[in-house]
Scaffold this motif. Structure first.
Motif, PDB file in Angstrom:
ATOM      1  N   VAL A  47       0.863  -1.181   0.000  1.00  0.00           N
ATOM      2  CA  VAL A  47       0.000   0.000   0.000  1.00  0.00           C
ATOM      3  C   VAL A  47       0.897   1.228   0.000  1.00  0.00           C
ATOM      4  N   GLY A  48       1.003   1.873  -1.148  1.00  0.00           N
ATOM      5  CA  GLY A  48       1.847   3.056  -1.254  1.00  0.00           C
ATOM      6  C   GLY A  48       3.022   2.814  -2.179  1.00  0.00           C
ATOM      7  N   ALA A  49       3.012   3.469  -3.338  1.00  0.00           N
ATOM      8  CA  ALA A  49       4.114   3.328  -4.305  1.00  0.00           C
ATOM      9  C   ALA A  49       5.012   4.553  -4.215  1.00  0.00           C
ATOM     10  N   GLY A  50       5.524   4.808  -2.995  1.00  0.00           N
ATOM     11  CA  GLY A  50       6.351   5.981  -2.772  1.00  0.00           C
ATOM     12  C   GLY A  50       7.791   5.614  -2.458  1.00  0.00           C
ATOM     13  N   THR A  51       8.373   6.362  -1.539  1.00  0.00           N
ATOM     14  CA  THR A  51       9.801   6.244  -1.209  1.00  0.00           C
ATOM     15  C   THR A  51      10.164   4.828  -0.750  1.00  0.00           C
ATOM     16  N   ILE A  72      -3.061   5.609  -3.900  1.00  0.00           N
ATOM     17  CA  ILE A  72      -4.248   6.464  -4.011  1.00  0.00           C
ATOM     18  C   ILE A  72      -4.032   7.592  -5.025  1.00  0.00           C
ATOM     19  N   ALA A  73      -2.785   7.956  -5.246  1.00  0.00           N
ATOM     20  CA  ALA A  73      -2.484   9.080  -6.143  1.00  0.00           C
ATOM     21  C   ALA A  73      -2.589   8.640  -7.603  1.00  0.00           C
ATOM     22  N   ASP A  74      -2.510   9.611  -8.503  1.00  0.00           N
ATOM     23  CA  ASP A  74      -2.538   9.260  -9.922  1.00  0.00           C
ATOM     24  C   ASP A  74      -1.128   9.113 -10.485  1.00  0.00           C
ATOM     25  N   THR A  84      12.985  17.332   0.059  1.00  0.00           N
ATOM     26  CA  THR A  84      14.307  17.839  -0.302  1.00  0.00           C
ATOM     27  C   THR A  84      15.222  16.678  -0.694  1.00  0.00           C
ATOM     28  N   GLY A  85      14.885  15.487  -0.228  1.00  0.00           N
ATOM     29  CA  GLY A  85      15.605  14.291  -0.673  1.00  0.00           C
ATOM     30  C   GLY A  85      17.018  14.184  -0.140  1.00  0.00           C
ATOM     31  N   GLN A  86      17.258  14.726   1.035  1.00  0.00           N
ATOM     32  CA  GLN A  86      18.603  14.633   1.610  1.00  0.00           C
ATOM     33  C   GLN A  86      18.762  13.271   2.289  1.00  0.00           C
ATOM     34  N   ASN A 255       1.538  23.745   4.766  1.00  0.00           N
ATOM     35  CA  ASN A 255       0.980  22.828   3.758  1.00  0.00           C
ATOM     36  C   ASN A 255       2.050  22.238   2.839  1.00  0.00           C
ATOM     37  N   MET A 256       3.275  22.128   3.330  1.00  0.00           N
ATOM     38  CA  MET A 256       4.351  21.600   2.486  1.00  0.00           C
ATOM     39  C   MET A 256       4.341  20.076   2.318  1.00  0.00           C
ATOM     40  N   PRO A 257       3.748  19.287   3.244  1.00  0.00           N
ATOM     41  CA  PRO A 257       3.772  17.832   3.054  1.00  0.00           C
ATOM     42  C   PRO A 257       3.042  17.380   1.783  1.00  0.00           C
ATOM     43  N   SER A 442       6.433  21.514  11.400  1.00  0.00           N
ATOM     44  CA  SER A 442       7.064  20.212  11.171  1.00  0.00           C
ATOM     45  C   SER A 442       6.423  19.553   9.958  1.00  0.00           C
ATOM     46  N   VAL A 443       7.250  18.890   9.140  1.00  0.00           N
ATOM     47  CA  VAL A 443       6.709  18.167   7.980  1.00  0.00           C
ATOM     48  C   VAL A 443       6.932  16.667   8.123  1.00  0.00           C
ATOM     49  N   THR A 444       7.296  16.219   9.314  1.00  0.00           N
ATOM     50  CA  THR A 444       7.449  14.764   9.517  1.00  0.00           C
ATOM     51  C   THR A 444       6.540  14.306  10.651  1.00  0.00           C
ATOM     52  N   GLY A 472       8.791   2.949   5.978  1.00  0.00           N
ATOM     53  CA  GLY A 472       8.695   4.373   5.642  1.00  0.00           C
ATOM     54  C   GLY A 472       8.315   5.228   6.841  1.00  0.00           C
ATOM     55  N   GLU A 473       7.806   6.406   6.537  1.00  0.00           N
ATOM     56  CA  GLU A 473       7.469   7.364   7.595  1.00  0.00           C
ATOM     57  C   GLU A 473       6.398   6.824   8.534  1.00  0.00           C
ATOM     58  N   LEU A 474       5.669   5.841   8.079  1.00  0.00           N
ATOM     59  CA  LEU A 474       4.653   5.199   8.914  1.00  0.00           C
ATOM     60  C   LEU A 474       5.263   4.585  10.179  1.00  0.00           C
TER      61      LEU A 474
HETATM   62  C1  LIG Z   1       8.883  19.200   2.265  1.00  0.00           C
HETATM   63  C2  LIG Z   1       9.544  17.938   2.791  1.00  0.00           C
HETATM   64  C3  LIG Z   1      10.930  17.845   2.769  1.00  0.00           C
HETATM   65  C4  LIG Z   1      11.538  16.683   3.261  1.00  0.00           C
HETATM   66  N1  LIG Z   1      12.890  16.596   3.187  1.00  0.00           N
HETATM   67  C5  LIG Z   1      13.493  15.471   3.661  1.00  0.00           C
HETATM   68  C6  LIG Z   1      14.903  15.318   3.545  1.00  0.00           C
HETATM   69  O1  LIG Z   1      15.589  16.146   2.961  1.00  0.00           O
HETATM   70  N2  LIG Z   1      15.463  14.187   4.066  1.00  0.00           N
HETATM   71  C7  LIG Z   1      14.724  13.235   4.697  1.00  0.00           C
HETATM   72  O2  LIG Z   1      15.296  12.251   5.157  1.00  0.00           O
HETATM   73  N3  LIG Z   1      13.382  13.346   4.794  1.00  0.00           N
HETATM   74  C8  LIG Z   1      12.752  14.423   4.269  1.00  0.00           C
HETATM   75  N4  LIG Z   1      11.399  14.515   4.318  1.00  0.00           N
HETATM   76  C9  LIG Z   1      10.629  13.348   4.771  1.00  0.00           C
HETATM   77  C10 LIG Z   1      10.690  12.223   3.742  1.00  0.00           C
HETATM   78  O3  LIG Z   1      10.659  12.733   2.416  1.00  0.00           O
HETATM   79  C11 LIG Z   1       9.534  11.249   3.951  1.00  0.00           C
HETATM   80  O4  LIG Z   1       9.535  10.819   5.297  1.00  0.00           O
HETATM   81  C12 LIG Z   1       9.613  10.010   3.069  1.00  0.00           C
HETATM   82  O5  LIG Z   1       9.764  10.384   1.708  1.00  0.00           O
HETATM   83  C13 LIG Z   1       8.348   9.176   3.256  1.00  0.00           C
HETATM   84  O6  LIG Z   1       8.439   8.008   2.488  1.00  0.00           O
HETATM   85  P1  LIG Z   1       7.242   6.946   2.574  1.00  0.00           P
HETATM   86  O7  LIG Z   1       7.554   5.863   1.610  1.00  0.00           O
HETATM   87  O8  LIG Z   1       6.985   6.589   3.969  1.00  0.00           O
HETATM   88  O9  LIG Z   1       5.968   7.765   2.097  1.00  0.00           O
HETATM   89  P2  LIG Z   1       5.641   8.353   0.653  1.00  0.00           P
HETATM   90  O10 LIG Z   1       6.854   8.509  -0.174  1.00  0.00           O
HETATM   91  O11 LIG Z   1       4.795   9.539   0.864  1.00  0.00           O
HETATM   92  O12 LIG Z   1       4.773   7.196  -0.002  1.00  0.00           O
HETATM   93  C14 LIG Z   1       3.511   6.880   0.513  1.00  0.00           C
HETATM   94  C15 LIG Z   1       2.580   6.562  -0.642  1.00  0.00           C
HETATM   95  O13 LIG Z   1       1.374   6.006  -0.106  1.00  0.00           O
HETATM   96  C16 LIG Z   1       0.286   6.491  -0.850  1.00  0.00           C
HETATM   97  N5  LIG Z   1      -0.919   6.348  -0.046  1.00  0.00           N
HETATM   98  C17 LIG Z   1      -1.254   7.029   1.076  1.00  0.00           C
HETATM   99  N6  LIG Z   1      -2.442   6.596   1.539  1.00  0.00           N
HETATM  100  C18 LIG Z   1      -2.865   5.618   0.700  1.00  0.00           C
HETATM  101  C19 LIG Z   1      -4.024   4.798   0.652  1.00  0.00           C
HETATM  102  N7  LIG Z   1      -5.010   4.879   1.566  1.00  0.00           N
HETATM  103  N8  LIG Z   1      -4.132   3.885  -0.354  1.00  0.00           N
HETATM  104  C20 LIG Z   1      -3.156   3.788  -1.302  1.00  0.00           C
HETATM  105  N9  LIG Z   1      -2.044   4.554  -1.296  1.00  0.00           N
HETATM  106  C21 LIG Z   1      -1.900   5.448  -0.298  1.00  0.00           C
HETATM  107  C22 LIG Z   1       0.671   7.928  -1.180  1.00  0.00           C
HETATM  108  O14 LIG Z   1      -0.027   8.428  -2.286  1.00  0.00           O
HETATM  109  C23 LIG Z   1       2.178   7.798  -1.436  1.00  0.00           C
HETATM  110  O15 LIG Z   1       2.459   7.596  -2.812  1.00  0.00           O
HETATM  111  C24 LIG Z   1      10.749  15.638   3.814  1.00  0.00           C
HETATM  112  C25 LIG Z   1       9.364  15.751   3.830  1.00  0.00           C
HETATM  113  C26 LIG Z   1       8.763  16.892   3.311  1.00  0.00           C
HETATM  114  C27 LIG Z   1       7.263  16.968   3.299  1.00  0.00           C
END
Ligand SMILES: Cc1cc2nc3c(=O)[nH]c(=O)nc-3n(C[C@H](O)[C@H](O)[C@H](O)COP(=O)(O)OP(=O)(O)OC[C@H]3O[C@@H](n4cnc5c(N)ncnc54)[C@H](O)[C@@H]3O)c2cc1C
Length: 508
Positions: A47-51, A72-74, A84-86, A255-257, A442-444, A472-474
């Protein structure tokens, strides 16, 4: 555990809408496209095709596992669209090539030092002892850090060694790389990606094992998917103001998240009996100038608060008009920790005409003219002919600010600043007087689901929820960074935990 919220109220707060409509709409359950269901079923449904989700699929496919990614996203990529991807990683090939001797143990020791022992040792170890392989893989696939990297870092408490990397394009550079890499396994039929699918419910077998999930697509059709394991990789809750308020006791100001960071994984985990932890490690930055008083709102300006780049000429006060930290303290963590305990996390930057004329701009990227102009435009910028009047206009306690300015000027004249500040070239004495309000943000997401060393989600009693994993962030910033910000400790662990689940932790 924080007593302001309970498991039951939280589930109700975040889950009510989805679960109600799912029940109402249950009879129209559809089936997934049969061409997409591989023989033998899915090994993992993510669930979630992100980071975290994308590397999971890429590495699982190398083991010939069949993975379904739902988002959930397109589009794929999650928070990498805005991050920022650091990243931070120790013992990388790039460090070796640059003659930097560094180890994962030193990285771990730095995390303990910076967080003052508040990280989750197991999870932080798992992240940093596998970070170099993640980073080396990105490099081998074409990731290009900025020239001169790695660095120790400055925006967060610096590391003791240069192990901090990012690309000119920020998180999007990582995102594009992952999107490119996932293409081949998609074409080979090992990975399927279903976008615009909102996962809202987990399915359990009679023995409690998580056997699949329910999702709603963008036409409202409900679908069921089953597989050997389910991975929650839905990111944080920073774009869900109600949940954010409920967990942290504070509004989400900014609203940066990423907009899909709605805390759905927390809802799904809690409904399955998972343990939520880490909220006591809530952290915020040293304050930004926001666009308006709306909550959340966008960023207007970043103050230039790093004494390494610009020594402070102004004073920083709280709503009571009191200074609460030596403005030129070199530690970014000390500044952030001190603001955390001020009323509403607010700080005002106060100065006079002489400082405005003589000092370098106090806002990053602003010219002196930009700053002067902002006093005629923005409600967080105030100007007045006396300190008391300024305080009243800005919402600061007038008596507090008057005595603070008197004491600051005493320190300027005698060299005995009450807080030990060293840099104070001018007193605050020449009208008009100025203030700029800032807000800690805070954005985390500090709170997250508890997992074991195989990233299996744990019940409240510490036992494993069979079939359910998370990454992930979860898992919570509070677990990986503790009560502090440590550079790169969200992106790198998200990528790494996805990679580890895909390459070895998930059963196939
Ligand atoms: C502005 C900003 C700057 C940042 N800069 C840094 C940085 O420099 N270095 C760092 O270490 N961290 C940084 N972070 C934090 C870091 O980017 C995130 O913690 C990390 O990318 C999260 O990865 P993830 O895979 O947990 O979530 P995500 O990459 O957000 O992936 C989660 C995916 O789940 C999907 N999803 C959510 N709910 C559902 C659902 N119900 N059904 C299906 N899909 C769903 C979403 O659409 C998303 O694609 C930053 C965050 C922000 C907002």
């Amino acid at each position: 555990m924080d007593t302001r919220w309970s498991r039951r109220s939280l589930i109700q707060a975040v889950g009510a809408t989805a679960i109600t409509s799912a029940t109402a709409a249950a009879p129209v359950l559809g089936a997934p496209d049969p061409r997409r269901v591989p023989r033998g079923g899915w090994d993992a449904i993510v669930v979630g095709a992100g980071t975290a989700g994308l590397p999971l699929a890429i590495f699982a496919a190398q083991r010939k596992a069949k993975v379904l990614l739902l988002d959930i996203a397109d589009t794929t990529g999650g928070t990498l669209h805005v991050s920022t991807g650091q990243m931070s990683a120790a013992g990388t090939r790039l460090q070796q090539a640059r003659g930097i001797s560094d180890t994962a143990q030193e990285h771990y020791d730095d995390l303990q030092r910076i967080s003052r022992g508040t990280i989750d040792p197991m999870l932080a170890r798992l992240a940093v002892f596998n970070a170099a392989d993640t980073f080396d893989w990105l490099m081998a696939r074409g990731f290009e850090p900025l020239p001169g990297q790695p660095v120790n870092g400055e925006a967060h408490e610096p590391y003791s060694k240069p192990r901090y990397y990012w690309a000119a394009e920020g998180g999007r550079a990582i995102m594009k790389l992952l999107q490119r890499e996932v293409q081949a396994p998609v074409e080979r039929g090992l990975v399927s990606i279903l976008l615009k699918h909102d996962v809202f419910e987990l399915l359990h077998a009679r023995d409690g094992r998580v056997r699949g999930l329910r999702a709603r697509d963008d036409t409202g059709t409900l679908r069921e998917f089953t597989g050997r394991s389910v991975v929650l990789a839905t990111g944080g809750y920073t774009a869900a103001p109600a949940l954010y308020q409920r967990l942290t006791g504070r509004p989400q100001y900014i609203n940066m998240p990423y907009r899909h960071s709605q805390g759905r994984g927390i809802e799904l985990g809690l409904a399955a009996g998972a343990r939520l932890r880490g909220i006591e490690n809530y952290m915020a930055n040293y304050g930004l100038v926001l666009a308006s008083d709306d909550q959340p709102t966008s960023l207007f300006a970043r103050p230039q608060d790093f004494p390494q780049r610009r020594q402070p000429w102004e004073i920083h006060v709280n709503a009571e008009g009191r200074r609460f930290v030596r403005e030129d303290i070199p530690s970014v963590d000390a500044r952030e920790q001190s603001l955390l305990y001020q009323t509403q996390g607010r700080r005002w930057i106060v100065f006079d005409q002489a400082i405005l004329d003589a000092a370098p701009p106090v806002l990053q990227g602003f010219t002196p003219e930009d700053i002067r102009g902002a006093f005629d435009l923005h409600p967080w910028f105030k100007r007045a002919d006396s300190i008391g009047e300024l305080a009243r206009a800005a919402g600061i306690d007038p008596a507090g600010l008057e005595s603070t300015v008197t004491m600051f000027n005493y320190g300027v004249r005698t060299g005995n600043d009450p807080l030990g500040r060293q840099h104070h070239p001018l007193p605050i004495a020449k009208p008009p007087f100025y203030s700029i309000k800032t807000q800690a943000t805070s954005v985390t997401s500090a709170a997250g689901l508890a997992v074991d060393e195989s990233l299996r989600v744990l019940h409240e009693d510490g036992s494993v929820i069979p079939g359910l994993y998370a990454a992930g962030e979860l898992l919570g910033a509070g677990a990986l960074q503790g009560k502090a910000f440590s550079g790169g400790m969200m992106v790198t662990p998200s990528l790494t935990f996805g990679r580890l689940l895909g390459s070895r932790l998930l059963p196939t």
